[in-house]
Design an enzyme around this catalytic site. Structure first.
Site, PDB file in Angstrom:
ATOM      1  N   ARG A  29      34.159  44.937  35.455  1.00 38.42           N
ATOM      2  CA  ARG A  29      33.301  44.198  36.386  1.00 38.42           C
ATOM      3  C   ARG A  29      32.387  45.115  37.184  1.00 38.42           C
ATOM      4  O   ARG A  29      31.418  44.663  37.805  1.00 38.42           O
ATOM      5  CB  ARG A  29      34.157  43.365  37.350  1.00 38.42           C
ATOM      6  CG  ARG A  29      34.935  44.171  38.372  1.00 38.42           C
ATOM      7  CD  ARG A  29      35.968  43.318  39.074  1.00 38.42           C
ATOM      8  NE  ARG A  29      36.618  44.049  40.141  1.00 38.42           N
ATOM      9  CZ  ARG A  29      36.351  43.869  41.425  1.00 38.42           C
ATOM     10  NH1 ARG A  29      35.441  42.997  41.793  1.00 38.42           N
ATOM     11  NH2 ARG A  29      36.984  44.568  42.333  1.00 38.42           N
ATOM     12  N   ARG A  78      45.227  48.219  52.045  1.00 40.84           N
ATOM     13  CA  ARG A  78      44.934  49.268  51.072  1.00 40.84           C
ATOM     14  C   ARG A  78      45.305  50.626  51.676  1.00 40.84           C
ATOM     15  O   ARG A  78      44.489  51.244  52.365  1.00 40.84           O
ATOM     16  CB  ARG A  78      43.456  49.246  50.686  1.00 40.84           C
ATOM     17  CG  ARG A  78      42.964  47.930  50.090  1.00 40.84           C
ATOM     18  CD  ARG A  78      41.475  48.018  49.768  1.00 40.84           C
ATOM     19  NE  ARG A  78      40.950  46.813  49.187  1.00 40.84           N
ATOM     20  CZ  ARG A  78      40.381  45.827  49.888  1.00 40.84           C
ATOM     21  NH1 ARG A  78      40.307  45.928  51.220  1.00 40.84           N
ATOM     22  NH2 ARG A  78      39.913  44.760  49.286  1.00 40.84           N
ATOM     23  N   HIS A 121      33.862  53.122  48.689  1.00 41.71           N
ATOM     24  CA  HIS A 121      34.019  53.117  50.150  1.00 41.71           C
ATOM     25  C   HIS A 121      32.882  52.383  50.835  1.00 41.71           C
ATOM     26  O   HIS A 121      33.093  51.599  51.768  1.00 41.71           O
ATOM     27  CB  HIS A 121      34.050  54.557  50.674  1.00 41.71           C
ATOM     28  CG  HIS A 121      35.299  55.290  50.320  1.00 41.71           C
ATOM     29  ND1 HIS A 121      35.457  56.635  50.519  1.00 41.71           N
ATOM     30  CD2 HIS A 121      36.458  54.857  49.790  1.00 41.71           C
ATOM     31  CE1 HIS A 121      36.649  56.995  50.128  1.00 41.71           C
ATOM     32  NE2 HIS A 121      37.271  55.942  49.674  1.00 41.71           N
ATOM     33  N   ASN A 148      41.256  40.429  40.564  1.00 44.86           N
ATOM     34  CA  ASN A 148      40.143  41.255  40.078  1.00 44.86           C
ATOM     35  C   ASN A 148      40.534  41.994  38.797  1.00 44.86           C
ATOM     36  O   ASN A 148      39.861  41.907  37.770  1.00 44.86           O
ATOM     37  CB  ASN A 148      39.717  42.266  41.143  1.00 44.86           C
ATOM     38  CG  ASN A 148      39.187  41.602  42.387  1.00 44.86           C
ATOM     39  OD1 ASN A 148      38.907  40.411  42.390  1.00 44.86           O
ATOM     40  ND2 ASN A 148      39.040  42.361  43.453  1.00 44.86           N
ATOM     41  N   ASP A 149      41.638  42.753  38.865  1.00 46.37           N
ATOM     42  CA  ASP A 149      42.067  43.505  37.685  1.00 46.37           C
ATOM     43  C   ASP A 149      42.576  42.583  36.592  1.00 46.37           C
ATOM     44  O   ASP A 149      42.305  42.800  35.405  1.00 46.37           O
ATOM     45  CB  ASP A 149      43.151  44.515  38.066  1.00 46.37           C
ATOM     46  CG  ASP A 149      42.560  45.836  38.552  1.00 46.37           C
ATOM     47  OD1 ASP A 149      41.386  46.093  38.234  1.00 46.37           O
ATOM     48  OD2 ASP A 149      43.256  46.594  39.237  1.00 46.37           O
ATOM     49  N   GLU A 156      48.791  41.977  37.850  1.00 47.96           N
ATOM     50  CA  GLU A 156      47.392  42.298  37.546  1.00 47.96           C
ATOM     51  C   GLU A 156      47.211  42.814  36.123  1.00 47.96           C
ATOM     52  O   GLU A 156      46.095  43.110  35.705  1.00 47.96           O
ATOM     53  CB  GLU A 156      46.840  43.314  38.558  1.00 47.96           C
ATOM     54  CG  GLU A 156      47.728  44.516  38.795  1.00 47.96           C
ATOM     55  CD  GLU A 156      47.273  45.364  39.978  1.00 47.96           C
ATOM     56  OE1 GLU A 156      46.093  45.283  40.371  1.00 47.96           O
ATOM     57  OE2 GLU A 156      48.103  46.115  40.509  1.00 47.96           O
ATOM     58  N   ARG A 209      50.274  47.706  50.321  1.00 44.60           N
ATOM     59  CA  ARG A 209      50.336  48.120  48.915  1.00 44.60           C
ATOM     60  C   ARG A 209      50.549  49.628  48.858  1.00 44.60           C
ATOM     61  O   ARG A 209      49.864  50.387  49.547  1.00 44.60           O
ATOM     62  CB  ARG A 209      49.031  47.744  48.207  1.00 44.60           C
ATOM     63  CG  ARG A 209      49.009  48.097  46.730  1.00 44.60           C
ATOM     64  CD  ARG A 209      47.731  47.624  46.064  1.00 44.60           C
ATOM     65  NE  ARG A 209      46.549  48.303  46.572  1.00 44.60           N
ATOM     66  CZ  ARG A 209      45.294  47.961  46.260  1.00 44.60           C
ATOM     67  NH1 ARG A 209      45.076  46.921  45.471  1.00 44.60           N
ATOM     68  NH2 ARG A 209      44.268  48.631  46.757  1.00 44.60           N
ATOM     69  N   CYS A 218      45.269  37.979  46.104  1.00 42.38           N
ATOM     70  CA  CYS A 218      44.475  38.816  47.010  1.00 42.38           C
ATOM     71  C   CYS A 218      43.201  39.372  46.368  1.00 42.38           C
ATOM     72  O   CYS A 218      42.653  40.357  46.828  1.00 42.38           O
ATOM     73  CB  CYS A 218      45.323  39.967  47.542  1.00 42.38           C
ATOM     74  SG  CYS A 218      46.025  41.026  46.259  1.00 42.38           S
TER      75      CYS A 218
END
Length: 760
Positions: free
Chosen positions: A638, A470, A363, A627-628, A604, A506, A675
């Site tokens: 990561r 998100r 967060h 990212n994933d 992903e 999402r 994204c």
């Protein structure tokens, strides 16, 4: 050995300074290994020599006096090989170097292990015995383990400003770098300020007292308050306890007496320490002492000591009438910072953020990116309790923090700050301009959101829609699952603000590094476990409520797109689509005139890459979560600072996969967006646009930088560059090639990036 090792580690890491730690190490290791000698040699980088810094068994007068060159003795050989050496007769070894003053003559067996921290050689630790025989394998493993722990202690000592090499050469180690995970881009220079949770003894830093008498008074008030609490607890239970059990309350009271803990805390305060720091030092010392006792009953008393300490500390902290004032450019540091803590800090004084725990998806990192505050996460090796008040540099681009800066490096980062400030002012002039290349190619830039703070910044910077909303952020902010009505209100506000631009929502993506406090998921390997669509398909009651809320929120706006995360099989996609159709049908039956929105899924998981055509034929759009996908392709977490350097969006395998996805989807006629963080990296964005991605979605802080680059290049040039890098085999070479190409093309951002990258 394991029990002994744990005790040694606990004792050494609690030492006041490096000298005390080294003295403890040599004594405890010699006794544990039943050796006659244990010594530590530290490598002095300025003189390029190994200096004897602690010994138990050799001539202590030679500590700090005797040294060996990089080609002298078995010590130097261990450093050169960077591996242990175990020999039964040191005197007859070809590398043996005789030093008559240290008193090594009686010892034959010799075992040595290098001390290495983050690939940097810090020194060598040795053990010696009289007899001619090799140390056994368990002893060798023990010494290697001790050396790894000692490396961390030495690195911490350097970071906290201890004059390690200065003992020998008069030169203090400078420019100490600690590696974490990049949380939010930017460079910040400022003063470290430790943010601690209430009544946590482990988090209390050492701090000088400004008024010793006042600190003593605060301590006495806190002690009296705790004594009163203990007496009242004893009186309350008097009728239920036997006399010997009742006497335990007297034991607690005696611990706080002037002749016990209280007197030691007062002594430290009189020496200049503030009350909280003095209390924490004494409690940690007693707790460590009791924890190391063989007697089980006495060992358990460590918990009693810690409990008493926390009780006193809670009273000390509750009596603080004035909050700790932040310096003008504060870099706040905490074990695990939260948005609530950030909300209590004056943003005008905040320059940077360091969180010892957490990841790029925590967060605090999400909020920091939205606010544009340079942030580094996961700095597990930083001795954060020792750096308060020191000047630090936060490099949010690479996830590095620098301590004990030299004048040259400090000036380098100051130049970067000025360049970035000037560049940011220049970017503001472009926020109302379209994102079009010099040869007329439009590039669609969208934004990743989850907080309202993202929304207004995004619109102000020209976002053409939301590529990733998100939804889990709304779930994380509550202490229960939000109702359908609550979700509808939250989603509606997002869609109204962006209307008529599309908003891609999402569905709930929890698990992995995103947990809900009221719905904990504990797994051995969460990133390969129950997460994303796997959770919501197992709980259709959660999934359906969320879909209904999205559909109701879109009434009259019709800019909703629904995206499904973590799909790894066709059956999962079909099941999720069936539930969405069901939700639409049910709402229509209830008289709510919802319509079917565009439906898409995220690519992903590597398995989905090879079925891109099958997925693309079932949905309206695809979106790559780079990212994933990258971390799964490379088998690199990561968010783990120990391996994060192996994570690279520019790995040839990643680039080939991204190119394959967009080419295959377009053959079916399905648009593809992306994204992940790569889309917000100007160099990565250039490659993605050249590949043919229909839209790029990023954090709001990256929008203007990416737009600026596209407005200064031709798409034909970008495609030529892509063809070139797809033939390369090394991620670093690929990234350097892109950066140099941008610089040669006179792209404004390239000069700023080049200057930033001079220090790696």
């Amino acid at each position: 050995m394991l029990t002994t090792l744990k005790r040694i580690v606990q004792e050494v890491t609690s030492a006041r300074d490096l000298s005390e730690a080294l003295e403890l190490i040599v004594v405890r290791v010699r006794d544990a290994m039943d050796a006659q000698v244990c010594s530590v040699y530290l490598f002095d980088e300025s003189s390029r020599r190994y200096v004897l810094m602690a010994t138990e068994g050799l001539n202590k007068d030679q500590v700090g006096q005797v040294s060996l060159g990089t080609n002298e003795g078995i010590i130097a050989l261990v450093g050169k090989r960077e591996e242990p050496i175990n020999i039964e007769d040191a005197h007859n070894h070809p590398a043996f170097h005789y030093m008559p003053t240290v008193g090594e003559d009686p010892f034959n067996a010799f075992l040595a292990a290098p001390i290495i921290h983050q690939k940097r050689l810090l020194g060598v630790i040795t053990a010696q015995r009289h007899e001619k025989r090799r140390f056994d394998e368990s002893e060798e493993a023990f010494l290697v383990t001790v050396s790894a722990q000692l490396a961390s202690v030495i690195a911490h000592a350097e970071a906290s400003g201890q004059d390690i090499n200065g003992v020998v050469s008069g030169i203090t180690q400078r420019d100490i770098r600690f590696k974490g995970v990049a949380g939010a881009n930017g460079v910040a220079i400022g003063t470290a300020v430790l943010v601690t949770p209430p009544a946590d003894l482990e988090e209390i830093p050492s701090r000088r007292a400004t008024d010793i008498e006042a600190e003593l008074g605060r301590l006495q008030t806190a002690l009296d308050s705790v004594k009163g609490d203990i007496r009242r607890a004893g009186e309350k239970l008097a009728g239920e306890l036997r006399p010997e059990e009742q006497a335990l309350f007297d034991v607690y009271l005696n611990m706080l007496d002037d002749r016990a803990l209280g007197s030691e805390v007062r002594r430290l305060i009189e020496g200049g320490e503030w009350a909280e720091g003095a209390l924490a030092q004494v409690i940690r010392g007693y707790s460590r002492h009791f924890s190391q006792m063989e007697d089980v009953y006495l060992r358990e008393r460590a918990a009693d000591i810690r409990d008493l300490g926390r009780r006193v500390l809670s009273y000390l902290q509750s009596e603080e009438t004035e909050p700790h004032e932040l310096p003008d450019r504060a870099i706040i540091i905490g074990e695990d910072l939260t948005p609530a803590i950030l909300g209590e800090v004056d943003e005008e004084h905040l320059a940077g953020i360091i969180s010892i725990q957490g990841s790029a998806n925590s967060h605090i990192a999400i909020l920091a990116r939205a606010m544009g505050i340079p942030t580094v996460m996961g700095l597990v090796d930083l001795p954060y309790r020792q750096v308060e008040g020191q000047q630090l540099v936060v490099d949010g681009y690479r996830g590095h923090v620098y301590v004990n800066l030299s004048d040259d490096l400090l000036e380098h980062f100051r130049e970067i700050e000025q360049e970035e400030k000037a560049f940011a002012e220049e970017l503001e002039t472009q926020k109302d301009l379209p994102c079009i290349t010099l040869d007329g190619q439009a590039v669609v830039l969208q934004v990743n959101t989850g907080l309202l703070t993202d929304v207004y910044r995004s619109l102000d910077r020209g976002a053409e829609g939301v590529g990733l909303y998100r939804t889990e952020v709304a779930f994380m902010m509550k202490d229960r699952f939000p109702t359908e009505a609550e979700q509808t209100e939250i989603y509606r506000s997002q869609m109204e603000i962006f209307s008529p631009r599309p908003v891609t929502m999402r569905t709930l993506d929890i698990g992995g590094d995103k947990a809900l406090p009221y719905f904990p998921i504990e797994e051995e390997n969460p990133f390969l476990g129950w997460r994303g669509i796997r959770v919501t398909l197992d709980h259709p009651e959660i999934f359906l409520v969320q879909i209904r809320a999205m559909l109701r929120a879109s009434l009259g706006l019709d800019n909703l797109r629904i995206m499904l995360p973590m799909i790894s099989s066709i059956s999962e996609l079909d099941e999720a689509l069936h539930l969405i159709y069901r939700a639409v049908f049910e709402l229509q039956e209830e008289g709510i005139p919802v319509s079917m929105p565009e439906l898409g899924m995220m690519i992903e998981v590597p398995a989905t890459v090879y079925q891109t055509a099958a997925y693309a034929s079932r949905v309206d759009f695809l979106s790559v979560g780079s990212n994933d996908l990258t971390q799964y392709l490379l088998a690199v977490d990561r968010n783990n600072p120990r391996v994060a350097a192996l994570y690279s969006s520019y790995h040839p395998a990643v680039l080939q996969a991204l190119k394959y996805i967009v080419d295959t989807a377009h053959e079916v006629g399905t648009p593809v967006s992306i994204c992940g963080e790569m889309a917000g990296d100007p160099a990565g964005a250039v490659l993605l646009a050249a590949m043919g991605y229909d839209s790029l979605s990023m954090n709001s802080a990256s929008l203007l930088q990416v737009k600026s680059v596209f407005r200064e290049i031709e798409m034909s040039w970008a495609r030529d560059l892509l063809d070139e890098v797809l033939r390369l085999e090394d991620p670093m070479v690929i990234k350097s090639t892109i950066d140099l190409a941008l610089r040669d093309a006179n792209v404004s951002l390239a000069s700023v990036t080049f200057n930033r990258d001079r220090w790696s």
